[in-house]
Design a protein around this motif. Structure first.
Motif, PDB file in Angstrom:
ATOM      1  N   VAL A  98      12.398  -0.431  -0.800  1.00 58.46           N
ATOM      2  CA  VAL A  98      11.356  -0.453  -1.194  1.00 58.46           C
ATOM      3  C   VAL A  98      10.917   1.205  -2.319  1.00 58.46           C
ATOM      4  CG1 VAL A  98       8.886   1.174  -1.028  1.00 58.46           C
ATOM      5  CG2 VAL A  98       9.484  -0.424   0.570  1.00 58.46           C
ATOM      6  N   ALA A 149       6.976  -5.433  -0.802  1.00 60.09           N
ATOM      7  CA  ALA A 149       7.993  -3.892  -0.281  1.00 60.09           C
ATOM      8  C   ALA A 149       7.092  -3.261  -2.070  1.00 60.09           C
ATOM      9  CB  ALA A 149       9.060  -4.004   0.040  1.00 60.09           C
ATOM     10  N   ASP A 193       3.473  -2.894  -2.295  1.00 65.07           N
ATOM     11  CA  ASP A 193       3.145  -1.100  -1.091  1.00 65.07           C
ATOM     12  C   ASP A 193       3.717  -0.232  -2.640  1.00 65.07           C
ATOM     13  OD1 ASP A 193       2.360  -0.193   1.570  1.00 65.07           O
ATOM     14  OD2 ASP A 193       4.330   1.146   0.732  1.00 65.07           O
ATOM     15  N   LYS A 223       1.948  -4.958   3.169  1.00 64.03           N
ATOM     16  CA  LYS A 223       2.902  -5.289   4.449  1.00 64.03           C
ATOM     17  C   LYS A 223       2.987  -6.846   4.136  1.00 64.03           C
ATOM     18  CE  LYS A 223       3.235  -4.507   8.460  1.00 64.03           C
ATOM     19  NZ  LYS A 223       3.372  -5.554   9.016  1.00 64.03           N
TER      20      LYS A 223
END
Length: 378
Positions: free
Chosen positions: A160, A236, A239, A247
């Motif tokens: 991430v 990811a 996010d 998610k």
């Protein structure tokens, strides 16, 4: 007039294979090939092809850098070829951010049940994205600031962290939304936002979701046609960029306000329970269903659980997936919106919903995020 294609790959075997497939279609002609990204940039300038097929990993200049340079100088629809690995997924998403329109796996057997089906799919993709050439304009090259949380989930060395720090090339500057041009708020009470998309969807979803605030009052489900190895990386990336949480959906996830759940590639996403306490069911995809995940299946399940308390949005994509699910939602009283033709990469899925008289609004992509907030709160 035939669609003129430039084929770019450092493998002579793959260049020849792609060229032979494209030349089988009388509407397609390969005007030249290139062995690296720098050659591709130069030949795009000289030959002005209608479409470019592009590898990612090449000597001299990689495919992502080449896409970025082409979009700055001679904007051209680009179809990327990618490996179905996690690293391949990340690189492909970078290429889409740089301006590529679509992607296909380099192993054609990964996307088709037969050689004939793979050939038709490649030819169709090239012809489809060629239609967007007239709408393309030069892109900015400066990276856009991240609009999401100040501290991305996970460490900077993790997936991430790496994805969130990737520069994002955007069409600049995006116009300020005039709130007077937004659809009038309906006054409906909602419990779910559902978004379905396909070709062009990764960039479109990023455009919409980055506008939603962290306190968005409803859960969000996302159905994007994408291979299973890509959806983990894509969730990811989103996010890290968004203020809401994003998610990849897992079986048993309880839906929470201000969180988006991306349907895993190769599987189907449904709902069980009741509004306010609903959970997601993730099921293995049935080979009889063309799309895995399928927008129709998720929308139809939402209609059973949430009834009319859904805002469903159909974004850019090829085909008609989402039309029948949207019809079931509308029959329950849900609101259905579609992206307009001019802002779509492929006006297929939204057109199917609009032509059937199911969509109540047809909106330009830059308006959709603000329109959702105006309609649903947040």
């Amino acid at each position: 007039m035939a669609i003129r294609v430039l084929v770019v790959d450092d493998s002579s075997f793959f260049r020849r294979r792609v060229s032979e497939i494209l030349e089988q279609d009388p509407l397609l002609t390969v005007v030249d090939t290139a062995t690296n990204g720098q050659e591709a940039v130069e030949k795009a300038r000289l030959l002005r092809p209608d479409v470019i097929t592009m590898d990612i990993e090449m000597p001299v200049m990689d495919g992502i850098s080449a896409v970025r340079a082409i979009m700055k100088a001679t904007p051209t629809p680009v179809l990327m070829f990618s490996s179905l690995t996690h690293d391949g997924a990340r690189a492909t998403l970078d290429a889409l951010d740089a301006g590529a329109m679509d992607f296909l796996p380099k192993r054609f057997e990964d996307i088709a049940r037969s050689k004939e089906e793979a050939i038709l799919l490649l030819q169709q993709r090239v012809k489809t994205i060629a239609r967007r050439r007239a709408f393309m304009t030069p892109r900015a090259t400066a990276p856009s600031p991240l609009r999401g949380r100040s501290t991305p989930v996970g460490s900077g060395s993790g997936v991430v962290g790496r994805l969130a720090s990737t520069p994002v090339t955007s069409v600049a500057p995006e116009p300020v939304v005039d709130r007077r041009s937004l659809p009038r708020r309906s006054g409906k009470h909602y419990q779910l936002l559902a978004i379905g998309t396909s070709t062009g969807g990764p960039v479109a979803l990023q455009n919409v979701l980055t506008k939603l605030p962290a306190n968005f009052p409803h859960p969000i489900v996302l159905i994007q046609h994408m291979p299973g190895t890509f959806t983990t990386a894509f969730a990811a990336r989103l996010d890290g960029l968004c203020q809401i949480g994003v998610k990849e959906a897992q079986d048993g996830d309880q839906l929470r306000p201000g969180h988006a759940y991306l349907a895993p590639g190769g599987k189907q996403m449904l709902f069980e329970g009741r509004p306010g306490a609903a959970r997601l069911r993730i099921l293995e995809g049935n080979d009889k269903v063309n799309y895995k995940p399928c927008v129709d299946i998720t929308f139809a399940s939402a209609a059973k659980i949430y009834g009319g308390k859904v805002l469903a949005v159909v974004l850019t994509g090829m085909g008609a997936d989402g039309r029948e699910g949207a019809r079931l939602l509308k029959d329950q009283g849900a609101s259905i919106w579609a992206q307009d033709e001019e802002s779509c990469v492929v006006y297929g899925m939204p057109q199917a919903v609009a032509k059937a008289g199911i969509a109540t609004e047809s909106l330009s992509l830059p308006l959709i995020g603000e329109a959702i907030i105006n309609e649903m709160g947040g």
